[in-house]
Design a protein around this motif. Sequence first.
Motif, PDB file in Angstrom:
ATOM      1  N   SER A  12       0.895  -1.314   0.112  1.00  0.00           N
ATOM      2  CA  SER A  12       0.070   0.197   0.151  1.00  0.00           C
ATOM      3  C   SER A  12       1.070   1.248   0.177  1.00  0.00           C
ATOM      4  N   LEU A  13       1.957   1.222   0.835  1.00  0.00           N
ATOM      5  CA  LEU A  13       3.040   2.328   0.776  1.00  0.00           C
ATOM      6  C   LEU A  13       3.407   2.385  -0.867  1.00  0.00           C
ATOM      7  N   LYS A  14       3.403   1.502  -1.710  1.00  0.00           N
ATOM      8  CA  LYS A  14       3.724   1.422  -3.208  1.00  0.00           C
ATOM      9  C   LYS A  14       2.703   2.582  -3.689  1.00  0.00           C
ATOM     10  N   TRP A  15       1.424   2.154  -3.301  1.00  0.00           N
ATOM     11  CA  TRP A  15       0.097   3.256  -3.986  1.00  0.00           C
ATOM     12  C   TRP A  15       0.413   4.424  -3.751  1.00  0.00           C
ATOM     13  N   THR A  16       0.577   4.655  -2.254  1.00  0.00           N
ATOM     14  CA  THR A  16       0.967   6.057  -1.733  1.00  0.00           C
ATOM     15  C   THR A  16       1.795   6.794  -2.559  1.00  0.00           C
ATOM     16  N   LEU A  17       3.124   6.103  -2.757  1.00  0.00           N
ATOM     17  CA  LEU A  17       4.027   6.734  -3.605  1.00  0.00           C
ATOM     18  C   LEU A  17       3.790   6.869  -5.116  1.00  0.00           C
ATOM     19  N   GLY A  58      -8.301  27.816  -0.263  1.00  0.00           N
ATOM     20  CA  GLY A  58      -9.336  28.271   0.625  1.00  0.00           C
ATOM     21  C   GLY A  58     -10.433  27.238   0.959  1.00  0.00           C
ATOM     22  N   THR A  59      -9.808  25.882   0.647  1.00  0.00           N
ATOM     23  CA  THR A  59     -10.813  24.877   0.832  1.00  0.00           C
ATOM     24  C   THR A  59     -10.105  23.697   1.375  1.00  0.00           C
ATOM     25  N   PRO A  60     -10.713  22.891   2.271  1.00  0.00           N
ATOM     26  CA  PRO A  60      -9.919  21.687   2.681  1.00  0.00           C
ATOM     27  C   PRO A  60      -9.692  20.506   1.390  1.00  0.00           C
ATOM     28  N   LEU A  61      -8.454  20.111   1.427  1.00  0.00           N
ATOM     29  CA  LEU A  61      -8.182  19.207   0.638  1.00  0.00           C
ATOM     30  C   LEU A  61      -9.355  18.040   0.432  1.00  0.00           C
ATOM     31  N   LEU A  62      -9.836  17.247   1.468  1.00  0.00           N
ATOM     32  CA  LEU A  62     -10.868  16.543   1.701  1.00  0.00           C
ATOM     33  C   LEU A  62     -11.869  16.946   0.567  1.00  0.00           C
ATOM     34  N   MET A  63     -12.439  18.214   0.980  1.00  0.00           N
ATOM     35  CA  MET A  63     -13.705  18.744   0.064  1.00  0.00           C
ATOM     36  C   MET A  63     -13.376  18.558  -1.702  1.00  0.00           C
ATOM     37  N   LEU A 150       2.157  16.842  -0.024  1.00  0.00           N
ATOM     38  CA  LEU A 150       1.126  16.073  -1.022  1.00  0.00           C
ATOM     39  C   LEU A 150       1.508  14.539  -0.527  1.00  0.00           C
ATOM     40  N   ILE A 151       2.414  14.116  -0.187  1.00  0.00           N
ATOM     41  CA  ILE A 151       2.644  12.672  -0.013  1.00  0.00           C
ATOM     42  C   ILE A 151       1.698  12.406   1.515  1.00  0.00           C
ATOM     43  N   LYS A 152       1.906  13.134   2.209  1.00  0.00           N
ATOM     44  CA  LYS A 152       1.132  13.106   3.606  1.00  0.00           C
ATOM     45  C   LYS A 152      -0.615  13.108   3.186  1.00  0.00           C
ATOM     46  N   GLY A 153      -0.561  14.185   2.303  1.00  0.00           N
ATOM     47  CA  GLY A 153      -2.117  14.282   2.005  1.00  0.00           C
ATOM     48  C   GLY A 153      -2.816  13.045   1.135  1.00  0.00           C
ATOM     49  N   THR A 154      -2.069  12.303   0.552  1.00  0.00           N
ATOM     50  CA  THR A 154      -2.756  11.396  -0.070  1.00  0.00           C
ATOM     51  C   THR A 154      -3.573  10.275   0.815  1.00  0.00           C
ATOM     52  N   SER A 155      -3.004  10.476   2.240  1.00  0.00           N
ATOM     53  CA  SER A 155      -3.849   9.590   3.006  1.00  0.00           C
ATOM     54  C   SER A 155      -5.132   9.996   3.085  1.00  0.00           C
ATOM     55  N   GLU A 164      -4.547   3.152  -0.099  1.00  0.00           N
ATOM     56  CA  GLU A 164      -3.077   3.371   0.021  1.00  0.00           C
ATOM     57  C   GLU A 164      -2.802   3.236   1.372  1.00  0.00           C
ATOM     58  N   LEU A 165      -1.585   3.659   1.930  1.00  0.00           N
ATOM     59  CA  LEU A 165      -1.023   3.431   3.220  1.00  0.00           C
ATOM     60  C   LEU A 165      -1.835   3.463   4.367  1.00  0.00           C
ATOM     61  N   THR A 166      -2.453   4.480   4.545  1.00  0.00           N
ATOM     62  CA  THR A 166      -3.036   4.849   5.769  1.00  0.00           C
ATOM     63  C   THR A 166      -4.490   4.014   5.837  1.00  0.00           C
ATOM     64  N   ARG A 167      -5.093   3.761   4.715  1.00  0.00           N
ATOM     65  CA  ARG A 167      -6.288   2.949   4.418  1.00  0.00           C
ATOM     66  C   ARG A 167      -5.908   1.445   4.823  1.00  0.00           C
ATOM     67  N   ALA A 168      -4.786   0.913   4.324  1.00  0.00           N
ATOM     68  CA  ALA A 168      -4.346  -0.241   4.582  1.00  0.00           C
ATOM     69  C   ALA A 168      -4.120  -0.620   5.860  1.00  0.00           C
ATOM     70  N   GLY A 169      -3.479   0.400   6.688  1.00  0.00           N
ATOM     71  CA  GLY A 169      -3.548   0.624   8.182  1.00  0.00           C
ATOM     72  C   GLY A 169      -4.884   0.144   8.949  1.00  0.00           C
ATOM     73  N   GLY A 170      -5.720   0.897   8.410  1.00  0.00           N
ATOM     74  CA  GLY A 170      -6.942   0.940   8.968  1.00  0.00           C
ATOM     75  C   GLY A 170      -7.619  -0.700   9.000  1.00  0.00           C
ATOM     76  N   ILE A 171      -7.281  -0.981   7.726  1.00  0.00           N
ATOM     77  CA  ILE A 171      -7.878  -2.584   7.306  1.00  0.00           C
ATOM     78  C   ILE A 171      -7.245  -3.520   8.069  1.00  0.00           C
ATOM     79  N   ILE A 172      -6.006  -3.451   8.667  1.00  0.00           N
ATOM     80  CA  ILE A 172      -5.260  -4.266   9.339  1.00  0.00           C
ATOM     81  C   ILE A 172      -5.756  -4.238  10.801  1.00  0.00           C
ATOM     82  N   ALA A 173      -5.591  -3.019  11.215  1.00  0.00           N
ATOM     83  CA  ALA A 173      -6.102  -2.608  12.600  1.00  0.00           C
ATOM     84  C   ALA A 173      -7.336  -3.308  13.130  1.00  0.00           C
ATOM     85  N   ASN A 174      -8.414  -3.020  11.853  1.00  0.00           N
ATOM     86  CA  ASN A 174      -9.893  -3.634  12.179  1.00  0.00           C
ATOM     87  C   ASN A 174      -9.692  -5.139  12.280  1.00  0.00           C
ATOM     88  N   ILE A 175      -8.802  -5.796  11.752  1.00  0.00           N
ATOM     89  CA  ILE A 175      -8.718  -7.229  11.979  1.00  0.00           C
ATOM     90  C   ILE A 175      -7.965  -7.623  13.415  1.00  0.00           C
TER      91      ILE A 175
END
Lengths: 213, 252
Positions: A12-17, A58-63, A150-155, A164-175
């Motif tokens: 997943s880090l690969k996808w982040t990169l 002027g707007t959040p990246l998420l938006m 930008l790299i941190k923002g891809t989370s 990507e990396l953050t999402r993968a972490g979430g998936i593993i932690a849920n397990i």
Amino acid sequence: MGVDQYLFLLNSLKWTLILSAVAFAFGIPCGLGVALMRTSDSTPMRWLATRWIDIFQGTPLLMQLFVVYYGLALLGLKLDEWSSVTVGFTLHASAFLGEIWRGAIEAVPRGQTEAAHALGLHYWSRMKDVVLPQALKISLPATIGFLVQLIKGTSLASIVGFVELTRAGGIIANINYRHLLVYGVVGLMYFCICWPLSLWGARLERKFAAASR
Amino acid sequence: MTQTRQAAPMILMEGVEKWYGQFKALTDINLEVNSGEKIVLCGPSGSGKSTLIRCINHLEPIQKGRIVVDGVTLGHDTKSIDAVRRGAGMVFQQFNLFPHMTVLENCTLSPLRTRGLKKDAADALARKFLARVQILDQAEKYPAQLSGGQQQRVAIARALCMEPKVMLFDEPTSALDPEMVKEVLDTMVELARDGMTMIVVTHEMGFARQVADRVIFMASGQIVEEEPPEQFFQAPKHERTRKFLGEILRQH
Ligand SMILES: Nc1ncnc2c1ncn2[C@@H]1O[C@H](COP(=O)(O)OP(=O)(O)O)[C@@H](O)[C@H]1O
Ligand SMILES: [Mg+2]
């Protein structure tokens, strides 16, 4: 945590990169276009580029990612997650790089452009041969700084389902329910990528500051 | 009337007015410079000397009047501006060399881009003019590696590479350490001897005596006095000129 879980994180880090690299690569020409429009003599061009920068700053990246994902779908343009986040981050990068490079273009001494004018050079040559090489050098530390953001923002890409990396972490932690360990490892991975970049940027900044003294 | 056809002047300024916003920087400038003539332009700081020569190659647009350079009437269109700029080389107080290019690259840029010369031809041209300002041995260096005097000579060579009809100098020695002034002035004297048409903004009165055909004194955006150097220095007509000369001589 098992080996396969670490491998999953690395994958997943690969996808982040990849996402960061692609958004940055597309963001460079788009940002250059924004910077040139923002510094042009034409009032409508300047206006357009200024609004573009304002909107993304002027707007959040998420938006911005939401709007691209759902907005384009509303226009009948249904992109898959990968294309959608790529477009979203590219637009985001174009505005931020555009603003960084506008500042750098304006920081090139006026005498340089005047000499280029006096030598009979036209716009493209003035920019390509004289202004941009100096501006891009000036902007290098800030540009690297933005790449780190930008790299941190891809989370945030996880929000539209892109793994990507953050999402993968979430998936593993849920397990395995070992949130602290998992996110610790995830954080360490970001750090190993971003920290050297930040150091490099800071070093260039010191070098340029020393050279201009 | 005589039949001898008067050659058209190389530079003609007629009733030129220049405004920076609300501020009137040039008032009713009338000036004729013939081919091969050397003009020295002097006057107190802020009197409009830079503005005047910058109008000639359209670094500053004018609001009123007419400027003709080598038969081309300067308008706001790219075509006339290009034509005028290609015929006029300019040398700045701060050199304005391109710091990311070598001396040779500084000199070949305009020939490559504006005259469509091939690299070999542009290199040869640049080397010829670098040799003429006696700095050919520094061709591969970057501007920052040179002394101020050397940089200014490179700037002169760079302008000469356009093979201009006219050279405009805006205080070319004012930013130099005293010991480097002479090498730049010598280069300019040589250029004058070769018959170049020149307008030089300078307070180097020795240079004015040596090469100028006319000395022009400006104050408050106007041409106050215009004389051959002997009259200008020995019998200035206007009170402001006398005062200015007094101050200049006291400093030197
Ligand atoms: N870009 C500009 N904008 C506004 N005012 C200017 C500008 N350039 C020059 N001026 C003004 O015009 C006047 C003449 O300036 P300048 O031609 O540089 O004088 P000089 O070269 O004789 O010292 C000065 O009062 C100066 O402040
Ligand atoms: Mg001046």
